[in-house]
Write a protein that holds these residues in place. Structure first.
Motif, PDB file in Angstrom:
ATOM      1  N   SER A 140       0.833  -1.199   0.000  1.00 44.94           N
ATOM      2  CA  SER A 140       0.000   0.000   0.000  1.00 44.94           C
ATOM      3  C   SER A 140       0.869   1.251   0.000  1.00 44.94           C
ATOM      4  N   ILE A 141       1.962   1.202   0.743  1.00 47.70           N
ATOM      5  CA  ILE A 141       2.846   2.366   0.797  1.00 47.70           C
ATOM      6  C   ILE A 141       3.426   2.643  -0.584  1.00 47.70           C
ATOM      7  N   LEU A 142       3.802   1.598  -1.288  1.00 52.44           N
ATOM      8  CA  LEU A 142       4.372   1.752  -2.629  1.00 52.44           C
ATOM      9  C   LEU A 142       3.287   1.904  -3.688  1.00 52.44           C
ATOM     10  N   ARG A 143       2.047   1.752  -3.279  1.00 54.79           N
ATOM     11  CA  ARG A 143       0.897   1.745  -4.188  1.00 54.79           C
ATOM     12  C   ARG A 143       1.106   0.721  -5.304  1.00 54.79           C
ATOM     13  N   LEU A 144       1.448  -0.472  -4.900  1.00 57.19           N
ATOM     14  CA  LEU A 144       1.656  -1.556  -5.865  1.00 57.19           C
ATOM     15  C   LEU A 144       0.634  -2.660  -5.642  1.00 57.19           C
ATOM     16  N   LEU A 145      -0.538  -2.314  -5.134  1.00 59.52           N
ATOM     17  CA  LEU A 145      -1.564  -3.326  -4.895  1.00 59.52           C
ATOM     18  C   LEU A 145      -2.082  -3.857  -6.219  1.00 59.52           C
ATOM     19  N   PRO A 146      -2.492  -5.121  -6.255  1.00 62.06           N
ATOM     20  CA  PRO A 146      -3.053  -5.666  -7.490  1.00 62.06           C
ATOM     21  C   PRO A 146      -4.440  -5.069  -7.760  1.00 62.06           C
ATOM     22  N   GLU A 147      -4.492  -3.940  -8.434  1.00 65.78           N
ATOM     23  CA  GLU A 147      -5.775  -3.292  -8.694  1.00 65.78           C
ATOM     24  C   GLU A 147      -6.472  -4.024  -9.834  1.00 65.78           C
ATOM     25  N   GLN A 183       3.850  10.592 -10.946  1.00 64.81           N
ATOM     26  CA  GLN A 183       4.623  11.082  -9.806  1.00 64.81           C
ATOM     27  C   GLN A 183       5.014   9.936  -8.884  1.00 64.81           C
ATOM     28  N   MET A 184       4.068   8.984  -8.753  1.00 66.76           N
ATOM     29  CA  MET A 184       4.333   7.851  -7.868  1.00 66.76           C
ATOM     30  C   MET A 184       5.493   7.024  -8.405  1.00 66.76           C
ATOM     31  N   ARG A 185       5.516   6.852  -9.730  1.00 73.76           N
ATOM     32  CA  ARG A 185       6.617   6.081 -10.333  1.00 73.76           C
ATOM     33  C   ARG A 185       7.958   6.724 -10.035  1.00 73.76           C
ATOM     34  N   ALA A 186       7.968   8.068 -10.015  1.00 77.13           N
ATOM     35  CA  ALA A 186       9.214   8.765  -9.721  1.00 77.13           C
ATOM     36  C   ALA A 186       9.640   8.527  -8.276  1.00 77.13           C
ATOM     37  N   TYR A 187       8.663   8.301  -7.399  1.00 75.73           N
ATOM     38  CA  TYR A 187       8.980   8.011  -6.000  1.00 75.73           C
ATOM     39  C   TYR A 187       9.554   6.616  -5.823  1.00 75.73           C
ATOM     40  N   ARG A 188       8.939   5.681  -6.551  1.00 76.10           N
ATOM     41  CA  ARG A 188       9.377   4.291  -6.395  1.00 76.10           C
ATOM     42  C   ARG A 188      10.793   4.126  -6.932  1.00 76.10           C
ATOM     43  N   GLY A 189      11.615   3.466  -6.201  1.00 74.90           N
ATOM     44  CA  GLY A 189      12.978   3.246  -6.667  1.00 74.90           C
ATOM     45  C   GLY A 189      13.883   4.382  -6.242  1.00 74.90           C
ATOM     46  N   LYS A 190      13.428   5.629  -6.415  1.00 77.99           N
ATOM     47  CA  LYS A 190      14.285   6.749  -6.052  1.00 77.99           C
ATOM     48  C   LYS A 190      14.159   7.107  -4.575  1.00 77.99           C
ATOM     49  N   MET A 191      12.912   7.298  -4.121  1.00 75.85           N
ATOM     50  CA  MET A 191      12.706   7.671  -2.724  1.00 75.85           C
ATOM     51  C   MET A 191      12.439   6.447  -1.840  1.00 75.85           C
ATOM     52  N   ILE A 192      11.606   5.542  -2.369  1.00 74.56           N
ATOM     53  CA  ILE A 192      11.255   4.334  -1.614  1.00 74.56           C
ATOM     54  C   ILE A 192      11.641   3.146  -2.476  1.00 74.56           C
ATOM     55  N   GLU A 249      19.749  -0.005 -14.670  1.00 77.06           N
ATOM     56  CA  GLU A 249      18.419   0.354 -15.146  1.00 77.06           C
ATOM     57  C   GLU A 249      17.731   1.309 -14.185  1.00 77.06           C
ATOM     58  N   SER A 250      17.817   1.000 -12.895  1.00 79.88           N
ATOM     59  CA  SER A 250      17.110   1.865 -11.962  1.00 79.88           C
ATOM     60  C   SER A 250      17.842   3.199 -11.810  1.00 79.88           C
ATOM     61  N   VAL A 251      19.173   3.183 -11.967  1.00 76.71           N
ATOM     62  CA  VAL A 251      19.920   4.447 -11.918  1.00 76.71           C
ATOM     63  C   VAL A 251      19.508   5.330 -13.091  1.00 76.71           C
ATOM     64  N   ARG A 252      19.446   4.730 -14.281  1.00 68.77           N
ATOM     65  CA  ARG A 252      19.108   5.492 -15.484  1.00 68.77           C
ATOM     66  C   ARG A 252      17.695   6.052 -15.422  1.00 68.77           C
ATOM     67  N   LEU A 253      16.783   5.263 -14.841  1.00 67.49           N
ATOM     68  CA  LEU A 253      15.393   5.698 -14.759  1.00 67.49           C
ATOM     69  C   LEU A 253      15.239   6.963 -13.929  1.00 67.49           C
ATOM     70  N   HIS A 254      16.028   7.066 -12.876  1.00 67.22           N
ATOM     71  CA  HIS A 254      15.771   8.140 -11.928  1.00 67.22           C
ATOM     72  C   HIS A 254      16.786   9.264 -11.967  1.00 67.22           C
ATOM     73  N   GLN A 255      17.955   9.012 -12.561  1.00 61.89           N
ATOM     74  CA  GLN A 255      18.952  10.061 -12.584  1.00 61.89           C
ATOM     75  C   GLN A 255      19.421  10.253 -14.008  1.00 61.89           C
ATOM     76  N   ASP A 256      19.578  11.502 -14.382  1.00 62.27           N
ATOM     77  CA  ASP A 256      20.029  11.789 -15.729  1.00 62.27           C
ATOM     78  C   ASP A 256      21.550  11.879 -15.707  1.00 62.27           C
TER      79      ASP A 256
END
Lengths: 325, 301, 322
Positions: free
Chosen positions: C54-61, C85-94, C117-124
């Motif tokens: 729920s915190i990551l908002r990754l529930l099976p909707e 915006q949530m996607r930007a939080y995931r991986g980078k902040m949480i 991959e996760s570095v490239r996604l969140h940092q330029d």
């Protein structure tokens, strides 16, 4: 002294590693490499080790689900691997049963509970369905399952209940020996204690012998009379449970005990005592020379990497370590 | 403010959920009833074709060749779905064709599935040498040119209904054997089979009571998928002249009859094609439904 | 005291099934501070993993929905962010570490690719910098010879190394919050001890806040600063780890701790909690632990106990605790 129910003598299991089109054998996985122990009537022996130590292979060998490469296993004095198939079916199978780790996969999902629990009776005796089902009712009652559940399917029960049903099935033919392969590790904490108490009660009620395969030392301490610590296909320490926990001899046993102790972060003394091993268990394809544990041992000397230690008797235990030469 | 946001979120989400659930329920019911009705209808057609068909399916009127269906310009109400190149009534041929197509495919499926399942389970559970021998035979069967085999058969025992069934069976069993063997192998490694062996159960009991019931799901899915393939394979054989002898209609041969005239008389191929499609789809839907029903884990849901 | 990184208030998460609404999380509140490890302990099905998702908002909707409450991370309400915006939080902040290291790694990419991959996604970052970040992440997880490991595939690593690689992916962007869902359960005892020591080390170096979800009290004792004990969708007791072990207040916590077999005590019989957790479809009216509780009173059957604060860091939901 109590009667010895089962004895393993220098049990070995090597799996060939084959390569290429012609299935050429290029090496051997030494899953079990010379293991000896015995279980007495009404007692519990625990075989403890990490994954890959070979403990489940030993259990499967006892249950004749896996062949021996060499060595022998004696049940009430008779060599299992010299029995005829008929002898196995009549004299061995009814006396030794098996409770597996995972209560979700150990039952045929398409059979009703009464057929799951009744299967050993159906297979080994010629009773009518009706008498078998009455028997099943009694068995379920013994393990604390409501007999209303007899016609239901396994998936309708929770993990703890299923493990009780698995125990009922193992008891169906009044066995003398039960092999319990990680019997509580798939269960929830609050359910584990229930099941462990059940095992203890049944043991005193029916004078059962247990071989418990486990990785959790705390569970083992509660249940067992003797303990065998296994590392990379071999026993490194074996003996009376009390003595072994009071005074662990082998460095690996000490590390295992340290890893299972309940230590609070604030307990500074507890922290200092904690032994953290480096590295992981090497591959059984190429076990280290000398003592198999020397690559991770904090007390290893030159000798440990060169000479293979012998199993030695020290007090009430047997230990395989050069420090006790 | 936050409170209001969460409460609106709550009501919105709930509505959405109810909508989905009702739609799902309706879909589930349709998925059962439509294929059941279609299948039952086809079977009735097959059994009672002489009483239902308006015309003789094998005799055509030369003057009524290439008539379009009744609802199109130039169509006659006498021939509801039009006529073919020999002036035979397509509707009647379709009704009679159901007989041949359904019985050939169902028979062939029953035979292939039985042989394949028995061999697959024996190979998968037996392992070792048994497995190696069965699987080599399977490899040979799968690599053998199927049409050549069918032609040889036709030459040897003459074309006809049983030749087609026999040829299709010879070709089909290996696929089942291979799939069932994989499943049986996986199940042989399962905990509950180990448990059964410890209980002293015989190989026969393990194969019939423990392995087979757990294979039924995949078997049914494969069987329903084969309905279409079998009908089409029968068509191919008929086209080559080694199938059902010429004037007797089967859906497959009807589709191939119309191939040359697709641009000016599409109905010759289209209606039998649609019938094949309908049966195949219904078979798949029914298969899914039966599979769910057979699985005690899904039965309660 | 250090800053609060994440605050969860009265979180409600439900799954809508054909059988009805399953209240997987039913009013959960807690917070985690910078550099602190908060443990969520509970049995399977108590809602601990759903809380993490729920915190990551990754529930099976659409089946699983957050139906109420607030999740606030450093002043931002996560439930109000749009998906992008949530996607930007995931991986980078949480970020999150799951139980099974093998299924968290993609077998066809090298370890370096997957961290990158996760570095490239969140940092330029330019490519050579990405590489440096990858090596850094591997080093943080104490993976020996990181330059070589980065070029290897998951199957070439041992189990313990794989679990570390998963940790390196999670830590690659230096998140503020790490949610670890049973990361040690699949590991052997001696490897587990190594891994826990590693977690402590990472936390010391990066000051990351950790939510540690587990069913194992032994692991809790080793790593957590504070603990929330969850039962049937609710946190029944929150306290410092020491208090939980030395002075548990809620009967469920007490019973759980008593029923864990311990090495230094050899009892003839283990204390056991009879019965099973209630079905989340049909929760009892009063206290959810009431049917299994040995010290229940009349009121427990009728009314749900409120959360009572005792001292600064402690709260208990039980009618016996005043």
């Amino acid at each position: 002294m109590a009667k010895v129910i089962l004895e393993a003598r220098d049990v070995v299991k090597h799996y060939p590693v084959t390569k290429g089109l012609l299935q050429r054998t290029v090496g051997w996985v030494r899953a079990v490499d010379g293991v000896s122990f015995s279980v007495e009537q009404g007692k519990t022996l625990s075989i403890v080790g990490e994954s890959g130590a070979g403990k489940t292979t030993v259990a499967r060998q006892i249950l004749l689900l896996e062949k021996l490469t060499s060595g022998s296993i004696l049940f009430e004095g008779t060599d299992l691997y010299k029995m005829s198939p008929a002898q196995v079916k009549d004299d061995y199978r009814p006396k030794v049963h098996y409770v597996q780790q995972n209560p979700w996969s150990s039952m045929n999902p398409r059979m009703r509970i009464r057929d799951v629990v009744g299967e050993p009776i159906f297979v080994n005796t010629k009773q009518t369905k009706k008498t078998v089902y009455t028997e099943v009712g009694k068995l379920l009652d013994q393990v604390g399952i409501d007999t209303d559940g007899m016609t239901r399917y396994p998936h309708e029960f929770s993990g703890g209940q299923r493990q009780r049903i698995a125990v009922a099935r193992a008891l169906a033919l009044n066995p003398t020996l039960l092999i319990l392969d990680e019997p509580v590790s798939a269960l929830d904490v609050s359910i584990r204690a229930q099941i462990m108490n059940l095992f203890k009660d049944l043991q005193s009620k029916f004078d059962l012998s247990y071989i418990v395969i486990a990785h959790n030392l705390a569970t083992v301490r509660y249940m067992s009379h003797s303990v065998a610590i296994m590392y990379l296909g071999q026993l490194v320490e074996y003996g009376d449970s009390e003595a072994l926990f009071e005074r662990p001899l082998h460095p690996y046993t000490r590390a295992l005990i340290s890893a299972s102790q309940l230590t609070l972060p604030e307990d500074s003394e507890g922290k200092a005592q904690q032994i953290i091993l480096t590295g992981e268990m090497p591959s059984p394809l190429n076990p280290p020379s000398g003592c198999r544990f020397h690559t991770r041992c904090t007390e290893a000397s030159d000798k440990c990497s060169k000479d293979v230690p012998e199993m030695r008797k020290v007090g009430k235990q047997m230990v395989k370590c050069h420090h006790y030469d | 403010m936050l409170n209001t946001i969460t409460t609106t979120a709550k009501t919105k989400k709930k509505k959405q959920y109810r909508g989905i659930s009702r739609a799902t329920r309706v879909m589930r019911n349709l998925a059962l009833w439509i294929p059941t009705v279609v299948m039952a209808f086809m079977i009735v057609l097959a059994i009672f074709s002489p009483w239902i068909a308006p015309h003789d399916p094998t005799v055509g009127k030369i003057t009524d060749r290439y008539l379009p269906p009744a609802f199109m310009e130039g169509g006659k109400t006498d021939y509801l779905l039009g006529t073919d190149q020999l002036g035979r009534d397509i509707l009647s041929r379709l009704i009679y064709g159901a007989r041949i197509s359904l019985s050939v495919s169902l028979l062939a499926i029953a035979i292939t599935a039985s042989i394949g399942t028995v061999l697959g389970i024996i190979a998968g559970y037996g392992g070792g040498r048994t497995d190696a021998i069965v699987m080599r035979v399977v490899d040979v069967a799968l690599s053998f040119p199927g049409l050549l085999l069918a032609m040889l058969l036709a030459v040897a025992i003459g074309p006809g209904f049983w030749t087609v069934v026999f040829a299709l069976s010879l070709l089909g069993w290996a696929g089942y054997a291979r799939m069932i063997r994989g499943e049986a192998m996986r199940l042989s490694q399962s905990d509950f089979v180990a448990q059964a062996r410890v209980n002293g159960a015989s190989g026969w009991r393990i194969m019939t009571r423990h392995i087979f019931p757990n294979i039924i799901n995949s078997l049914i899915v494969l069987m329903t998928l084969q309905v279409g393939m079998m009908i089409l394979a029968e068509a191919a054989l008929s086209y080559l002249g080694i199938g059902i002898s010429v004037p007797t209609p089967s859906w497959g041969s009807m589709v191939s009859d119309g191939r040359a005239n697709l641009d000016n008389a599409w109905w010759i191929s289209a209606f039998p094609g649609a019938a094949i499609g309908l049966v195949v789809l219904s078979g798949n839907f029914l298969g899914d439904w039966i599979r769910d029903k057979l699985d005690p884990r899904l039965r309660q849901l | 005291m250090s800053n609060i990184v994440l605050q969860v208030e009265d979180l409600h998460t439900s799954f809508f099934t054909r059988a009805g609404e399953v209240k997987a999380v039913d009013g959960v509140s807690f917070y985690v501070r910078e550099g602190e490890t908060f443990g969520i302990v509970g049995e399977s099905g108590c809602g601990k993993s759903v809380t993490g998702l729920s915190i990551l908002r990754l529930l099976p909707e659409p089946a699983g929905q957050v139906v109420g409450g607030k999740i606030i991370m450093e002043g931002k309400s996560l439930l109000e962010l749009n998906p992008k915006q949530m996607r930007a939080y995931r991986g980078k902040m949480i970020s999150m570490i799951l139980q099974d290291p093998m299924s968290s790694l993609n077998p066809v990419y090298t370890i370096g690719d997957q961290i990158g991959e996760s570095v490239r996604l969140h940092q330029d970052l330019p490519e050579n910098m990405v590489e440096a970040e990858v090596i850094d992440a591997l080093r943080l997880l104490r993976i020996p010879s990181p330059e070589m490991r980065a070029r290897e595939y998951p199957f070439q690593l041992s189990g313990g190394m794989r679990q570390r690689a998963v940790g390196a992916i999670a830590m690659s962007c230096r998140p503020r919050l790490l949610i670890a869902d049973e990361p040690t359960t699949a590991l052997d005892a001696t490897i587990q001890a190594q891994y826990i020591a590693l977690f402590e080390d990472i936390q010391e170096k990066t000051n990351v806040a950790i939510i540690f979800i587990t069913h194992d009290f032994g692991v809790v004792a080793r790593i957590c600063d504070r603990v929330g004990v969850m039962y049937a969708g609710k946190i029944v007791e929150t306290a410092s780890t020491r208090d939980i072990f030395k002075n548990p207040k809620h009967p469920y916590t007490k019973a759980l701790i008593q029923s864990v077999p311990q090495l230094d005590k050899k009892d003839e019989r283990l204390f056991s909690i009879e019965g099973q957790p209630p079905s989340l479809l049909r929760l009892p009216k009063g206290c959810r632990f009431y049917p299994r509780c040995t010290v229940s009173m009349d009121i427990c059957k009728e009314q749900e106990p409120p959360e009572v604060k005792i001292g600064e860091n402690r709260s208990v939901s039980c009618w016996r605790v005043k």
